[in-house]
Design a protein around this motif. Structure first.
Motif, PDB file in Angstrom:
ATOM      1  N   GLU A   1      -2.695   3.925   2.375  1.00  7.92           N
ATOM      2  CA  GLU A   1      -2.699   3.849   3.837  1.00  7.92           C
ATOM      3  C   GLU A   1      -2.459   5.265   4.376  1.00  7.92           C
ATOM      4  N   PRO A   2      -3.527   5.974   4.781  1.00  9.41           N
ATOM      5  CA  PRO A   2      -3.358   7.361   5.222  1.00  9.41           C
ATOM      6  C   PRO A   2      -2.899   7.492   6.667  1.00  9.41           C
ATOM      7  N   VAL A   3      -2.082   8.497   6.896  1.00  6.79           N
ATOM      8  CA  VAL A   3      -1.642   8.907   8.231  1.00  6.79           C
ATOM      9  C   VAL A   3      -1.806  10.420   8.266  1.00  6.79           C
ATOM     10  N   VAL A   4      -2.181  10.979   9.420  1.00 10.34           N
ATOM     11  CA  VAL A   4      -2.389  12.426   9.516  1.00 10.34           C
ATOM     12  C   VAL A   4      -1.456  13.035  10.559  1.00 10.34           C
ATOM     13  N   LEU A   5      -0.843  14.151  10.193  1.00  8.94           N
ATOM     14  CA  LEU A   5      -0.042  14.944  11.123  1.00  8.94           C
ATOM     15  C   LEU A   5      -0.656  16.330  11.218  1.00  8.94           C
ATOM     16  N   SER A   6      -1.008  16.727  12.441  1.00  4.06           N
ATOM     17  CA  SER A   6      -1.521  18.071  12.696  1.00  4.06           C
ATOM     18  C   SER A   6      -0.539  18.807  13.593  1.00  4.06           C
TER      19      SER A   6
ATOM     20  N   ARG B   1       7.785   5.905   7.619  1.00  7.15           N
ATOM     21  CA  ARG B   1       8.070   5.302   6.303  1.00  7.15           C
ATOM     22  C   ARG B   1       7.031   5.736   5.259  1.00  7.15           C
ATOM     23  N   MET B   2       6.873   7.044   5.120  1.00  6.40           N
ATOM     24  CA  MET B   2       5.885   7.586   4.179  1.00  6.40           C
ATOM     25  C   MET B   2       6.382   7.485   2.743  1.00  6.40           C
TER      26      MET B   2
ATOM     27  N   LYS C   1       0.839  -1.202   0.000  1.00  2.11           N
ATOM     28  CA  LYS C   1       0.000   0.000   0.000  1.00  2.11           C
ATOM     29  C   LYS C   1       0.873   1.251   0.000  1.00  2.11           C
ATOM     30  N   ILE C   2       0.350   2.296  -0.613  1.00  4.54           N
ATOM     31  CA  ILE C   2       1.040   3.592  -0.657  1.00  4.54           C
ATOM     32  C   ILE C   2       0.705   4.354   0.624  1.00  4.54           C
ATOM     33  N   ARG C   3       1.740   4.636   1.412  1.00  2.54           N
ATOM     34  CA  ARG C   3       1.534   5.369   2.668  1.00  2.54           C
ATOM     35  C   ARG C   3       1.571   6.875   2.385  1.00  2.54           C
ATOM     36  N   VAL C   4       0.448   7.527   2.662  1.00  2.26           N
ATOM     37  CA  VAL C   4       0.299   8.952   2.357  1.00  2.26           C
ATOM     38  C   VAL C   4       0.114   9.726   3.659  1.00  2.26           C
ATOM     39  N   LEU C   5       0.984  10.704   3.885  1.00  2.13           N
ATOM     40  CA  LEU C   5       0.824  11.581   5.041  1.00  2.13           C
ATOM     41  C   LEU C   5       0.000  12.796   4.641  1.00  2.13           C
TER      42      LEU C   5
ATOM     43  N   LYS D   1      11.119  15.605  10.526  1.00  2.00           N
ATOM     44  CA  LYS D   1      11.969  14.706   9.740  1.00  2.00           C
ATOM     45  C   LYS D   1      12.048  13.336  10.399  1.00  2.00           C
ATOM     46  N   GLN D   2      12.246  13.302  11.703  1.00  2.00           N
ATOM     47  CA  GLN D   2      12.304  12.036  12.425  1.00  2.00           C
ATOM     48  C   GLN D   2      10.984  11.286  12.317  1.00  2.00           C
ATOM     49  N   PHE D   3       9.891  12.027  12.413  1.00  2.00           N
ATOM     50  CA  PHE D   3       8.551  11.431  12.288  1.00  2.00           C
ATOM     51  C   PHE D   3       8.377  10.787  10.905  1.00  2.00           C
ATOM     52  N   LEU D   4       8.792  11.490   9.857  1.00  2.00           N
ATOM     53  CA  LEU D   4       8.667  10.961   8.498  1.00  2.00           C
ATOM     54  C   LEU D   4       9.491   9.689   8.327  1.00  2.00           C
TER      55      LEU D   4
END
Length: 376
Positions: free
Chosen positions: A38-43, A85-86, A6-10, A78-81
């Motif tokens: 596969e979505p992930v959200v950063l606010s 593994r986005m 799956k494509i991981r999209v932030l 940067k560490q979060f990304l």
């Protein structure tokens, strides 16, 4: 046989409070094809959006900052990304972009930037507007792809930057949630609004952009001529206190109901007869689309993205921005002319269902993701 990765999209956005951009993100991750993405959200702040995402089972994270170009959070991002593994970083709005772009580019990740209305506008001091134009030009030239939510926003980018490319993907509305045929609680009764009153709804952030003070002054003119009307102002923002005080000065406190943002917007819209958005500028107003989906009559200012959502005299009425007399006249016209009001309501509902389904919007964005990752 090995399963397709799956494509991981932030999806990243500036705040966890729910406004137009945040509603866009919620709907986008809800309707993305989960067999492919596969979505992930950063606010960058906490809030109701984070709670909603958790309830949907979508991973949501917060790295707190309320400033653009906040170098102090860039290494954390940067560490979060790295940890997440986005594959794609999709940023929504200027502030989110300025705090993610360096980190994503340093890791070689493609950045897609959705511009939900430009950060520069005519009401800013000249120096501030020029600085914002330079900032937007800088970041739009360093993304893999830009998405504008209206033709007007695309044209503004070309005009101001000279060299600007974007894909126009207009916002959509969740028609499952905003269903004019649904059953809703009696919001009028809950607020103590007389059953026979016609309700004007103003359901947005109470900030300069949305001209709440002009809304109140125009409504005061309406009050002088029509006693059986109530204004429902739902929202928060830096002009909220000033708006409450202005209602007192105008002597219309008993004709205005103020409340903070609510999660049950469809129920609130169901109680509204006329939805009003007197903005000074817009990207492509999701609030207007939601009102139209609920078959509400719309009065809105004739600005950039709004005029692409509302067809004057067909799906709503458009008035010049910052023109309180024109706004009052349009409201009075709809109060008096029930036939016109009904016609606009019916046309608005049909228009949104035909043109602004969030599923269609999501499919277009999925295509953008696949194009960005396609080998050259």
């Amino acid at each position: 046989m090995e399963a397709t990765k799956k494509i991981r999209v932030l999806q990243t956005i500036r705040q966890g409070k729910i406004g137009g951009g945040e509603s866009h993100v919620l709907d986008l991750v809800r309707y993305l094809d989960k067999s492919l993405f596969e979505p992930v959200v950063l606010s960058f702040t906490d809030g109701p959006m984070i709670t909603s995402l958790s309830q949907m089972g979508v991973p949501a994270h917060v790295i707190h900052t309320e400033r653009a170009f906040d170098i102090g959070v860039w290494k954390k991002v940067k560490q979060f990304l790295k940890e997440q593994r986005m594959d794609i970083v999709h940023v929504h709005g200027t502030r989110a972009n300025t705090n993610v772009l360096w980190a994503a580019r340093s890791l070689g990740l493609p950045v897609i930037y959705t511009i939900h209305g430009w950060s520069f506008h005519d009401s800013l001091p000249t120096w501030n507007r020029k600085a914002r134009i330079l900032a937007e030009k800088f970041i739009t030239q360093r993304t893999r792809l830009n998405i504008t939510v209206s033709d007007s926003n695309h044209q503004t980018g070309v005009k101001e930057f000279g060299r600007f490319k974007s894909t126009v993907v207009k916002n959509g509305v969740n028609l499952d949630k905003f269903n004019s045929n649904g059953t809703y609680p009696d919001i009028k009764a809950a607020y103590g609004i007389p059953a026979h009153h016609l309700v004007i709804g103003y359901i947005v952030r109470i900030t300069e952009q949305k001209d709440p003070l002009g809304m109140l002054r125009a409504y005061a003119k309406v009050c002088a001529n029509f006693p059986d009307v109530t204004l429902l102002m739902i929202g928060e923002g830096d002009l909220k206190t000033e708006a409450v005080n202005l209602a007192k000065e105008l002597g219309i406190t008993d004709r205005v109901v103020f409340d903070n943002f609510r999660q049950d917007v469809p129920a609130v819209l169901h109680a509204v007869d006329i939805y009003c958005l007197p903005s000074l500028w817009e990207g492509f107003p999701i609030g207007v689309l939601e009102a139209m989906a609920m078959s509400r009559a719309v009065v809105a200012s004739d600005v950039d993205g709004t005029r692409e959502a509302v067809e004057h005299e067909v799906t709503g009425l458009l008035v010049p921005p910052k023109n309180e007399t024109a706004l009052a006249n349009a409201l009075e016209r709809l109060i008096q002319d029930q036939s016109l009001r009904t016609q606009l309501q019916e046309n608005a509902g049909k228009c949104v269902k035909a043109n602004f389904d969030v599923r269609d919007m999501t499919h277009k964005i999925e295509t953008v993701y696949q194009q960005v990752l396609a080998p050259l």
